[in-house]
Design a protein around this motif. Structure first.
Motif, PDB file in Angstrom:
ATOM      1  N   ARG A  88       0.832  -1.317   0.088  1.00 37.98           N
ATOM      2  CA  ARG A  88      -0.123  -0.186  -0.027  1.00 37.98           C
ATOM      3  C   ARG A  88       0.847   1.299   0.002  1.00 37.98           C
ATOM      4  NH1 ARG A  88      -3.246  -3.255   3.512  1.00 37.98           N
ATOM      5  NH2 ARG A  88      -1.958  -2.507   5.368  1.00 37.98           N
ATOM      6  N   ALA A  89       2.018   1.166   0.786  1.00 37.19           N
ATOM      7  CA  ALA A  89       2.730   2.348   0.643  1.00 37.19           C
ATOM      8  C   ALA A  89       3.537   2.629  -0.687  1.00 37.19           C
ATOM      9  CB  ALA A  89       3.966   2.196   1.857  1.00 37.19           C
ATOM     10  N   ASN A  90       3.421   1.608  -1.274  1.00 36.72           N
ATOM     11  CA  ASN A  90       4.352   1.720  -2.645  1.00 36.72           C
ATOM     12  C   ASN A  90       3.408   1.960  -3.953  1.00 36.72           C
ATOM     13  OD1 ASN A  90       7.617   1.515  -2.383  1.00 36.72           O
ATOM     14  ND2 ASN A  90       6.635   0.254  -0.778  1.00 36.72           N
ATOM     15  N   ALA A  91       2.136   2.008  -3.594  1.00 33.56           N
ATOM     16  CA  ALA A  91       1.015   2.122  -4.652  1.00 33.56           C
ATOM     17  C   ALA A  91       1.196   3.221  -5.495  1.00 33.56           C
ATOM     18  CB  ALA A  91      -0.133   2.216  -3.912  1.00 33.56           C
ATOM     19  N   LEU A  92       1.003   3.040  -6.889  1.00 33.95           N
ATOM     20  CA  LEU A  92       1.101   3.713  -7.815  1.00 33.95           C
ATOM     21  C   LEU A  92      -0.132   3.699  -8.904  1.00 33.95           C
ATOM     22  CD1 LEU A  92       2.904   5.890  -9.727  1.00 33.95           C
ATOM     23  CD2 LEU A  92       4.019   4.008 -10.677  1.00 33.95           C
ATOM     24  N   THR A  93      -0.467   4.708  -8.967  1.00 35.32           N
ATOM     25  CA  THR A  93      -1.995   4.744 -10.153  1.00 35.32           C
ATOM     26  C   THR A  93      -1.324   5.117 -11.446  1.00 35.32           C
ATOM     27  OG1 THR A  93      -3.040   5.478  -8.191  1.00 35.32           O
ATOM     28  CG2 THR A  93      -4.047   5.766 -10.313  1.00 35.32           C
ATOM     29  N   ILE A  94      -1.842   4.278 -12.407  1.00 39.96           N
ATOM     30  CA  ILE A  94      -1.385   4.703 -13.786  1.00 39.96           C
ATOM     31  C   ILE A  94      -2.634   4.145 -14.787  1.00 39.96           C
ATOM     32  CG2 ILE A  94      -0.043   3.898 -15.663  1.00 39.96           C
ATOM     33  CD1 ILE A  94       2.118   2.979 -13.904  1.00 39.96           C
ATOM     34  N   MET A  95      -3.083   5.470 -15.297  1.00 35.75           N
ATOM     35  CA  MET A  95      -4.440   5.118 -16.180  1.00 35.75           C
ATOM     36  C   MET A  95      -5.627   4.612 -15.610  1.00 35.75           C
ATOM     37  SD  MET A  95      -2.942   6.271 -18.867  1.00 35.75           S
ATOM     38  CE  MET A  95      -3.986   5.762 -20.241  1.00 35.75           C
ATOM     39  N   GLY A  96      -5.876   5.168 -14.141  1.00 35.00           N
ATOM     40  CA  GLY A  96      -6.795   4.700 -13.685  1.00 35.00           C
ATOM     41  C   GLY A  96      -6.710   3.604 -12.800  1.00 35.00           C
ATOM     42  N   LYS A  97      -5.613   2.656 -12.898  1.00 33.97           N
ATOM     43  CA  LYS A  97      -5.372   1.636 -12.330  1.00 33.97           C
ATOM     44  C   LYS A  97      -4.267   1.940 -10.969  1.00 33.97           C
ATOM     45  CE  LYS A  97      -6.467  -1.750 -16.023  1.00 33.97           C
ATOM     46  NZ  LYS A  97      -5.736  -2.934 -16.792  1.00 33.97           N
ATOM     47  N   THR A  98      -4.559   1.252  -9.963  1.00 32.47           N
ATOM     48  CA  THR A  98      -3.708   1.192  -8.524  1.00 32.47           C
ATOM     49  C   THR A  98      -3.005  -0.070  -8.429  1.00 32.47           C
ATOM     50  OG1 THR A  98      -4.803   3.144  -7.859  1.00 32.47           O
ATOM     51  CG2 THR A  98      -3.310   2.113  -6.202  1.00 32.47           C
ATOM     52  N   LYS A  99      -1.697  -0.075  -8.451  1.00 31.89           N
ATOM     53  CA  LYS A  99      -0.961  -1.216  -8.092  1.00 31.89           C
ATOM     54  C   LYS A  99       0.368  -0.821  -7.243  1.00 31.89           C
ATOM     55  CE  LYS A  99      -2.278  -4.241 -11.900  1.00 31.89           C
ATOM     56  NZ  LYS A  99      -1.828  -5.068 -13.174  1.00 31.89           N
ATOM     57  N   SER A 100       1.229  -1.800  -6.788  1.00 31.11           N
ATOM     58  CA  SER A 100       2.208  -1.435  -6.190  1.00 31.11           C
ATOM     59  C   SER A 100       3.683  -1.625  -6.939  1.00 31.11           C
ATOM     60  CB  SER A 100       2.485  -2.107  -4.936  1.00 31.11           C
ATOM     61  OG  SER A 100       3.627  -2.129  -4.205  1.00 31.11           O
ATOM     62  N   THR A 101       4.732  -0.865  -6.757  1.00 29.42           N
ATOM     63  CA  THR A 101       5.831  -1.036  -7.491  1.00 29.42           C
ATOM     64  C   THR A 101       7.001  -1.901  -6.651  1.00 29.42           C
ATOM     65  OG1 THR A 101       6.839   0.816  -6.441  1.00 29.42           O
ATOM     66  CG2 THR A 101       5.666   1.057  -8.563  1.00 29.42           C
ATOM     67  N   LEU A 102       6.470  -2.488  -5.535  1.00 23.32           N
ATOM     68  CA  LEU A 102       7.446  -3.213  -4.855  1.00 23.32           C
ATOM     69  C   LEU A 102       7.411  -4.587  -5.407  1.00 23.32           C
ATOM     70  CD1 LEU A 102       8.718  -3.409  -1.724  1.00 23.32           C
ATOM     71  CD2 LEU A 102       6.545  -4.467  -1.032  1.00 23.32           C
ATOM     72  N   HIS A 103       9.000  -5.136  -5.168  1.00 25.08           N
ATOM     73  CA  HIS A 103       9.313  -6.332  -5.798  1.00 25.08           C
ATOM     74  C   HIS A 103       9.261  -7.568  -4.591  1.00 25.08           C
ATOM     75  CE1 HIS A 103      10.294  -5.160  -9.668  1.00 25.08           C
ATOM     76  NE2 HIS A 103      10.909  -4.069  -9.319  1.00 25.08           N
ATOM     77  N   VAL A 104       8.332  -8.468  -4.875  1.00 30.46           N
ATOM     78  CA  VAL A 104       8.191  -9.278  -3.415  1.00 30.46           C
ATOM     79  C   VAL A 104       9.685 -10.292  -3.421  1.00 30.46           C
ATOM     80  CG1 VAL A 104       7.094 -11.680  -2.579  1.00 30.46           C
ATOM     81  CG2 VAL A 104       5.682  -9.935  -4.071  1.00 30.46           C
ATOM     82  N   HIS A 105      10.286 -10.642  -4.454  1.00 28.36           N
ATOM     83  CA  HIS A 105      11.468 -11.272  -4.002  1.00 28.36           C
ATOM     84  C   HIS A 105      12.537 -10.278  -3.200  1.00 28.36           C
ATOM     85  CE1 HIS A 105      15.395 -13.197  -4.977  1.00 28.36           C
ATOM     86  NE2 HIS A 105      14.627 -14.344  -5.088  1.00 28.36           N
ATOM     87  N   GLU A 106      12.745  -9.009  -3.856  1.00 33.97           N
ATOM     88  CA  GLU A 106      13.612  -8.124  -2.886  1.00 33.97           C
ATOM     89  C   GLU A 106      13.141  -7.678  -1.438  1.00 33.97           C
ATOM     90  OE1 GLU A 106      13.686  -4.629  -5.130  1.00 33.97           O
ATOM     91  OE2 GLU A 106      14.864  -5.522  -6.994  1.00 33.97           O
ATOM     92  N   PHE A 107      11.652  -7.801  -1.371  1.00 35.76           N
ATOM     93  CA  PHE A 107      11.295  -7.561   0.008  1.00 35.76           C
ATOM     94  C   PHE A 107      11.531  -8.549   0.990  1.00 35.76           C
ATOM     95  CE2 PHE A 107       7.748  -8.330   3.007  1.00 35.76           C
ATOM     96  CZ  PHE A 107       7.896  -7.248   3.931  1.00 35.76           C
ATOM     97  N   ILE A 108      11.407  -9.932   0.563  1.00 33.48           N
ATOM     98  CA  ILE A 108      11.653 -11.146   1.408  1.00 33.48           C
ATOM     99  C   ILE A 108      13.162 -11.200   1.612  1.00 33.48           C
ATOM    100  CG2 ILE A 108      11.562 -13.536   1.307  1.00 33.48           C
ATOM    101  CD1 ILE A 108       8.903 -12.451   1.689  1.00 33.48           C
ATOM    102  N   SER A 109      14.052 -10.824   0.772  1.00 30.80           N
ATOM    103  CA  SER A 109      15.336 -11.039   0.938  1.00 30.80           C
ATOM    104  C   SER A 109      15.767 -10.172   1.776  1.00 30.80           C
ATOM    105  CB  SER A 109      16.286 -10.651  -0.420  1.00 30.80           C
ATOM    106  OG  SER A 109      16.037 -11.614  -1.284  1.00 30.80           O
ATOM    107  N   GLU A 110      15.333  -8.858   1.922  1.00 25.46           N
ATOM    108  CA  GLU A 110      15.499  -7.662   2.845  1.00 25.46           C
ATOM    109  C   GLU A 110      15.040  -7.973   4.411  1.00 25.46           C
ATOM    110  OE1 GLU A 110      17.048  -3.989   4.205  1.00 25.46           O
ATOM    111  OE2 GLU A 110      17.582  -5.203   2.409  1.00 25.46           O
ATOM    112  N   TYR A 111      13.917  -8.735   4.296  1.00 19.79           N
ATOM    113  CA  TYR A 111      13.155  -8.828   5.631  1.00 19.79           C
ATOM    114  C   TYR A 111      14.087 -10.103   6.423  1.00 19.79           C
ATOM    115  CZ  TYR A 111       9.315  -9.920   8.880  1.00 19.79           C
ATOM    116  OH  TYR A 111       8.703 -10.190   9.987  1.00 19.79           O
ATOM    117  N   TYR A 112      14.493 -11.020   5.731  1.00 23.08           N
ATOM    118  CA  TYR A 112      15.150 -12.204   6.069  1.00 23.08           C
ATOM    119  C   TYR A 112      16.502 -12.148   6.221  1.00 23.08           C
ATOM    120  CZ  TYR A 112      10.398 -14.416   6.752  1.00 23.08           C
ATOM    121  OH  TYR A 112       9.152 -14.681   6.889  1.00 23.08           O
TER     122      TYR A 112
END
Length: 373
Positions: A88-112
């Motif tokens: 939610r913090a990295n959400a980006l709205t493009i052409m009326g659609k809102t998605k996140s720019t966060l990469h799950v693999h990078e987040f898991i690597s950083e978290y663990y």
């Protein structure tokens, strides 16, 4: 939650036991052989070296991927909550659609990243065989006889001791290679589980995350829109109608300025003509009424000219005073000439003044005689 993690999370102690089970059984067999329970010959130094290698292996177990994945599962719920917050913090709205720019693999690597030491995990497969080889050479060195026998039977006995010591020393090398194989197996197994969990997370949250291809496409689209806006702005700026209107306005302003200027010059000319006519009339009146005064004015101008020459002479003298000494003769000569000219001029002026005075006396006498008649 993923189906894998909805099940009951196994204890991390079981994971460590599964890694240590075969090495422990191998060590237990050597202990039983040492006490002659198993039909194997094991020397004391060999048992101590293998035990030392097993203790080091125990310290490395917590850095194995199969053991680390257990801690990942136990903290998966809290990690997933933080992951959703980051999405939610990295959400980006493009052409009326809102998605996140966060990469799950990078987040898991950083978290663990603190769950284990990757450097230990990388060097472990090569450390244990090296420890086994080192233990083998140490066992051989400890079991080496001094070959002090003086007869053949004694020498045979010492050679038998050496060969038996070498035989037991190779248990350390075998143990080190076995630990390396066990470590590699559980490391790959744990990494497979980690990658599977990451893949399931990426699949689960894939619809909420912008793909790289989508971001690149949006970037190119925005670039094309900016180019089109620039082209449209240039077209509007350099429109022929706009330029024509600008030229017409410029010509209109220029014509107005020229007209105002001509009017000003015309008024100025008329005013100067009126002033000139008044001046001529005034001069004519003065000329008719003050002819006698003109004579005095001429004399006054001569006197002013004399004074001006005197001032100029004084300035010349002051300027000449600052020149070099070798020019003094020339200065004296010039001054003499100037004095002679001034004397002549004064004499002429004096003669003119006497003539003027005689003329005025004669005019007054004639005026009186004309009035007496």
């Amino acid at each position: 939650m993923l189906q894998l993690d909805k099940q009951k999370t196994p204890s991390c102690i079981l994971h460590s036991i599964s890694i240590l089970l075969i090495p422990f059984l191998f060590l237990l067999g050597l202990v039983l052989a040492y006490f002659h329970i198993l039909p194997l010959k094991v020397e004391t130094h060999t048992l101590m070296i293998v035990t030392f290698i097993f203790i080091i292996f125990m310290f490395f177990v917590r850095h194995n991927a199969n053991y680390a994945v257990c801690h990942m599962k136990s903290t998966f719920a809290s990690m997933e909550g933080i992951l959703q917050s980051e999405l939610r913090a990295n959400a980006l709205t493009i052409m009326g659609k809102t998605k996140s720019t966060l990469h799950v693999h990078e987040f898991i690597s950083e978290y663990y990243k603190d769950i284990r030491n990757d450097n230990f995990a990388r060097v472990a497969p090569s450390v244990f065989p090296m420890l086994g080889i080192l233990g083998t050479f140490m066992a051989i060195a400890l079991s080496m006889p001094d070959f002090s026998a003086k007869d053949t039977s004694g020498l045979d006995h010492e050679i038998s001791l050496l060969l038996s010591g070498i035989g037991t020393a190779f248990y350390a090398s075998i143990y080190g290679i076995l630990l390396s194989l066990i470590w590699t197996y559980f490391e790959k197994r744990g990494m497979t589980k980690v990658e599977k969990n990451i893949y399931d997370l990426e699949k689960l949250y894939g619809s909420r995350i912008w793909k790289k291809s989508e971001l690149i496409k949006h970037e190119h689209t925005q670039s094309e829109l900016k180019d089109q806006m620039i082209v449209q702005t240039l077209k509007e700026t350099f429109n022929m109608d706009f330029i024509k209107e600008l030229n017409e306005q410029y010509l209109k302003n220029f014509t107005t300025i020229i007209h105002d200027t001509n009017s000003s010059f015309t008024n100025l000319t008329l005013h100067m003509q009126e002033v000139s006519a008044d001046l001529r009339e005034t001069l004519s009146t003065l000329q008719n009424k003050k002819e006698g005064v003109n004579t005095l004015a001429v004399m006054q101008e001569n006197i002013e000219g004399f004074n001006s020459n005197a001032v100029n002479l004084q300035k010349s003298m002051e300027r000449f005073d600052t020149t070099v000494e070798h020019t003094f003769d020339k200065i004296d000569e010039e001054l003499g000439k100037s004095v002679e000219k001034l004397t002549t001029f004064a004499r002429i002026v004096s003669e003119q003044n006497q003539l003027i005075l005689k003329s005025m006396a004669t005019l007054k006498k004639q005026d009186k005689e004309s009035k007496a008649q």
